[in-house]
Enzyme design. Structure first.
Site, PDB file in Angstrom:
ATOM      1  N   TYR A  76      21.892  10.281 -47.309  1.00 62.25           N
ATOM      2  CA  TYR A  76      20.749  10.739 -46.916  1.00 62.25           C
ATOM      3  C   TYR A  76      20.104  11.818 -47.892  1.00 62.25           C
ATOM      4  O   TYR A  76      18.987  12.145 -48.310  1.00 62.25           O
ATOM      5  CB  TYR A  76      20.899  11.987 -45.595  1.00 62.25           C
ATOM      6  CG  TYR A  76      21.014  11.485 -44.362  1.00 62.25           C
ATOM      7  CD1 TYR A  76      19.903  11.757 -43.597  1.00 62.25           C
ATOM      8  CD2 TYR A  76      22.106  11.023 -43.821  1.00 62.25           C
ATOM      9  CE1 TYR A  76      20.067  11.406 -41.950  1.00 62.25           C
ATOM     10  CE2 TYR A  76      22.295  10.630 -42.307  1.00 62.25           C
ATOM     11  CZ  TYR A  76      21.139  10.748 -41.475  1.00 62.25           C
ATOM     12  OH  TYR A  76      21.565  10.456 -40.213  1.00 62.25           O
TER      13      TYR A  76
ATOM     14  N   HIS B 113      -4.302   4.751 -29.177  1.00 64.31           N
ATOM     15  CA  HIS B 113      -4.986   4.324 -30.558  1.00 64.31           C
ATOM     16  C   HIS B 113      -6.025   5.385 -31.084  1.00 64.31           C
ATOM     17  O   HIS B 113      -6.523   6.237 -30.575  1.00 64.31           O
ATOM     18  CB  HIS B 113      -5.811   3.125 -29.896  1.00 64.31           C
ATOM     19  CG  HIS B 113      -6.231   2.378 -30.977  1.00 64.31           C
ATOM     20  ND1 HIS B 113      -5.713   1.711 -31.762  1.00 64.31           N
ATOM     21  CD2 HIS B 113      -7.632   2.333 -31.471  1.00 64.31           C
ATOM     22  CE1 HIS B 113      -6.297   0.983 -32.945  1.00 64.31           C
ATOM     23  NE2 HIS B 113      -7.489   1.232 -32.751  1.00 64.31           N
TER      24      HIS B 113
ATOM     25  N   GLU C 271       1.809   3.659 -31.697  1.00 66.55           N
ATOM     26  CA  GLU C 271       1.656   2.703 -30.664  1.00 66.55           C
ATOM     27  C   GLU C 271       2.189   1.199 -31.019  1.00 66.55           C
ATOM     28  O   GLU C 271       2.005   0.267 -30.188  1.00 66.55           O
ATOM     29  CB  GLU C 271       0.006   2.554 -30.417  1.00 66.55           C
ATOM     30  CG  GLU C 271      -0.646   1.949 -31.649  1.00 66.55           C
ATOM     31  CD  GLU C 271      -2.219   1.718 -31.341  1.00 66.55           C
ATOM     32  OE1 GLU C 271      -2.518   1.505 -30.263  1.00 66.55           O
ATOM     33  OE2 GLU C 271      -3.227   1.888 -32.525  1.00 66.55           O
TER      34      GLU C 271
ATOM     35  N   LYS D  73      14.738  21.702 -47.350  1.00 67.82           N
ATOM     36  CA  LYS D  73      14.477  20.266 -47.481  1.00 67.82           C
ATOM     37  C   LYS D  73      13.185  19.733 -46.937  1.00 67.82           C
ATOM     38  O   LYS D  73      12.289  19.237 -47.704  1.00 67.82           O
ATOM     39  CB  LYS D  73      15.399  19.190 -46.886  1.00 67.82           C
ATOM     40  CG  LYS D  73      15.599  17.996 -47.142  1.00 67.82           C
ATOM     41  CD  LYS D  73      14.776  17.203 -46.205  1.00 67.82           C
ATOM     42  CE  LYS D  73      15.072  17.263 -44.858  1.00 67.82           C
ATOM     43  NZ  LYS D  73      16.392  16.732 -44.438  1.00 67.82           N
TER      44      LYS D  73
ATOM     45  N   CYS E  71      18.477  21.172 -43.767  1.00 73.07           N
ATOM     46  CA  CYS E  71      16.978  20.828 -42.912  1.00 73.07           C
ATOM     47  C   CYS E  71      15.891  21.541 -43.488  1.00 73.07           C
ATOM     48  O   CYS E  71      14.945  20.950 -43.784  1.00 73.07           O
ATOM     49  CB  CYS E  71      17.279  20.891 -41.684  1.00 73.07           C
ATOM     50  SG  CYS E  71      19.043  20.835 -40.959  1.00 73.07           S
TER      51      CYS E  71
ATOM     52  N   GLU F  21      16.671  11.662 -50.136  1.00 75.55           N
ATOM     53  CA  GLU F  21      15.667  12.710 -49.854  1.00 75.55           C
ATOM     54  C   GLU F  21      15.243  13.628 -51.156  1.00 75.55           C
ATOM     55  O   GLU F  21      14.216  14.050 -51.198  1.00 75.55           O
ATOM     56  CB  GLU F  21      16.175  13.781 -48.618  1.00 75.55           C
ATOM     57  CG  GLU F  21      16.040  12.820 -47.434  1.00 75.55           C
ATOM     58  CD  GLU F  21      16.464  13.785 -46.120  1.00 75.55           C
ATOM     59  OE1 GLU F  21      16.484  13.244 -45.014  1.00 75.55           O
ATOM     60  OE2 GLU F  21      17.197  14.848 -46.491  1.00 75.55           O
TER      61      GLU F  21
ATOM     62  N   CYS G 205      21.800  24.297 -42.445  1.00 74.14           N
ATOM     63  CA  CYS G 205      20.477  23.915 -42.068  1.00 74.14           C
ATOM     64  C   CYS G 205      19.513  24.835 -42.503  1.00 74.14           C
ATOM     65  O   CYS G 205      18.365  24.372 -43.000  1.00 74.14           O
ATOM     66  CB  CYS G 205      20.661  23.738 -40.599  1.00 74.14           C
ATOM     67  SG  CYS G 205      18.838  23.320 -39.835  1.00 74.14           S
TER      68      CYS G 205
END
Ligand code: FAD
Ligand code: NDP
Length: 517
Positions: free
Chosen positions: A223, A490, A495, A89, A86, A227, A81
């Site tokens: 993935y 908003h 939302e 990346k 992660c 990516e 990671c």
């Protein structure tokens, strides 16, 4: 008295401290082993487990060692990671989004000359690597402060309680442990074709790659493949994705196809139903890739600057000598039960090395921590591997939690599920006139009662940030009734989940008329 003083001075909750002192009485001071716990692998899962165990007074040693890639790349403590997953990346993803943002800034009135802007690849790589090195350093300091002993060597079993390793000076050493946690993770696979390891690189190399990637063939549409292709495109390079069967196998099909269409719209090429046959280096240094379309049965070839294999990962069991400990494996992964125990009761596994569990950092971390609490703090809490949220970090990101539409239909029958869906238009997309074609979300729910939500899917900006909170709600039994009774914030894209009113079954058009109705 000493214990009481420590209790008073500590910022940890009293209950945790009491547990820690209670459990420390059972650790190595009166134990026949050198260590209460030896952890094999200092990545997300292993480090989390080791650090949690010392919190409860355990005497812990953690091995971590990285074998260089065929291209010679290596890195420090912290695992995939931090070093090659992660973190780099996400930084490259951010770099690519910033390139897009420069063009948007002009539309918003910034006096930026956005013509021919180009990233400085070397500078980007250096910034990313500097950050990683600082994390490596902090990790080592943290281990020292927490009194987790760290050994930078490969650990391997001699028998179920004994681990052997080679010291820096070349001397072979053995130590014993009451419990062993295997957290060795995985490494990228290479295809078994000529030229694969000589000329191809993987995600283990790309984040420190000195050369500009240029025209890049990304083989694999999981993935990693998607990516990497997307951040390369965003940085101005020219990626092609080779897809063996379908993109993002295992994910919701409609959302995966949307993601592929979004990538296509951004100029990323796809070689569909195609497999690589060979890679050769030409006299001019470029790479000639021969391939076959498995649908049309035709062979083809093309020339690239870089070939990046993203065809999945292999568990690192081969150096562990698991046979000496009697631990059962399946292919290159370790089989565990619901307590992360292997068939040998005092040997456990966490993280990517476990067979059949999500290969994600937060999964490795939480399962490592919970295991340490069960071993040393009397906890009974088990890791819950269901409804784990995840994000694919493409320019419009895709995030989901729970069931795909297909999975829900298979499990409950099409007549028992309702799918609410909508296209939406992020407010901030209007001024720079960004494409909203693939901004889409859906909720997969039960058809009856309050309509328990089974899965949530979202393609759009900052998808991970949007879905994380909904994941907690889904785990708490979120229903459509509650969702629609939730007042949105908003103007956000999150939302849109609170405004879902159109079901697929109704056949009504899910395209919004305006942003605020
Ligand atoms: P690892 O982190 O791989 O750590 C294992 C460590 O053990 C390694 O350092 C290894 O070298 C060492 N080791 C192996 N064998 C031995 C041995 N015998 N003795 C000593 N040491 C040994 N997950 C997410 O959640 N979000 C993301 O955005 C994300 N992006 C990713 C991007 C890429 C390109 C990749 C490849 C992965 C990504 N992941 C992501 C997955 C994530 O990185 C892994 O799930 C996670 O790192 C697994 O942790 P682990 O502790 O199981 O193993
Ligand atoms: P995946 O298993 O997800 O994808 C592998 C891809 O390679 C598939 O498209 C597969 O096709 C293809 N493939 C496999 N073998 C071959 C072959 N011999 N020739 C051509 N194509 C082939 O692996 P990844 O490496 O992408 O990711 C590994 C794991 O890392 C993920 O499962 C994920 O858990 C984790 N990860 C998480 C990220 C995140 O959270 N954002 C980011 C990156 C990784 P087919 O479908 O036909 O089998």
């Amino acid at each position: 008295m000493l214990m009481f003083k420590a209790l008073r001075n500590s910022r940890l909750p009293r209950s945790v401290l009491l547990l820690r002192f209670a459990s420390s009485a059972t650790t190595t001071s009166n134990c026949k082993y050198d260590y209460d716990l030896v952890v094999l692998g200092g990545g997300s899962g292993g480090l989390a487990c080791a650090k949690e165990a010392v919190e409860y007074g355990a005497h812990v040693l953690c091995f971590d060692f990285v074998k260089p890639t065929p291209a010679g790349t290596k890195w420090g403590v912290g695992g995939t990671c931090v070093n090659v997953g992660c973190i780099p990346k996400k930084l490259m993803h951010q770099a690519s989004l910033l390139g897009e943002a420069v063009h948007e800034a002009v539309a918003y009135g910034w006096n930026v000359n956005d013509q021919n802007i180009k990233p400085d690849w070397k500078k980007l790589v250096k910034s990313v690597q500097d950050h990683i090195k600082s994390v490596n350093w902090v990790t080592r300091v943290d281990l020292r402060d927490k009194k987790v002993e760290y050994v930078n060597s490969i650990g391997r079993f001699v028998d179920p309680h004994t681990i052997e390793y080679i010291q820096k000076q070349g001397e072979r050493k053995q130590l014993t442990a009451k419990y062993v946690v295997v957290a060795v993770g995985g490494r990228p696979r290479y295809p078994s074709i000529p030229g694969a390891t000589e000329f191809g690189i993987t995600s283990d190399d790309i984040f420190s790659y000195e050369k500009e990637p240029g025209r890049t063939l990304v083989v694999g549409a999981g993935y990693v493949g998607l990516e990497c292709a997307c951040f390369l495109k965003g940085l101005g390079y020219d990626p092609t994705v080779m897809v063996r069967s379908i993109v993002l196998r295992g994910f919701d099909r409609q959302m995966s196809e949307f993601l592929a269409a979004m990538m296509l719209e951004r100029g990323i090429r796809f070689l569909n139903t195609t497999i690589p046959l060979a890679v050769e280096r030409r006299a001019d240094g470029k790479l000639l890739v021969k391939y076959q379309n498995t649908t049309t049965k035709t062979d083809g070839s093309d020339v690239f600057d870089t070939v990046l294999w993203a065809i999945g990962r292999k568990g690192l069991t081969e150096d562990l000598n698991l046979g000496a400990a009697g631990v059962q494996t399946y292919n290159d992964k370790i089989i565990v039960d619901h307590t992360e125990a292997t068939n040998v009761p005092h040997i456990f596994a966490v993280g990517d090395i476990i067979y059949g569990r999500p290969e994600l950092t937060p999964v490795a971390i939480l399962s490592g921590r919970l295991l340490a609490r069960r071993l040393f703090a009397g906890s009974t809490q088990l890791m819950d591997y269901t409804d784990v949220a995840t994000t694919v970090f493409t320019p419009l990101e895709y995030s989901c939690v729970g069931m795909s539409e297909e999975m829900a239909i298979e499990k409950m029958g099409a007549e028992n599920i309702e799918v609410f869906h909508a296209y939406y238009k992020p407010t901030e997309f209007f001024i720079p006139q960004k494409s909203v074609r693939h901004c889409y979300l859906k909720a997969v729910a039960e058809v009856s009662g309050d309509q328990k939500i089974l899965g949530l899917h979202y393609i759009g900006p900052v998808a991970g940030e949007v879905i994380q909170g909904f994941a907690a709600a889904l785990k708490s039994g979120l229903t459509v009734k509650t969702l629609l009774n939730t007042v949105g914030i908003h103007p956000t894209t999150a939302e849109e989940f609170t405004r879902l009113s159109i079901t697929k079954r109704s056949g009504r058009d899910p395209t919004p008329a305006s942003c605020c109705s």
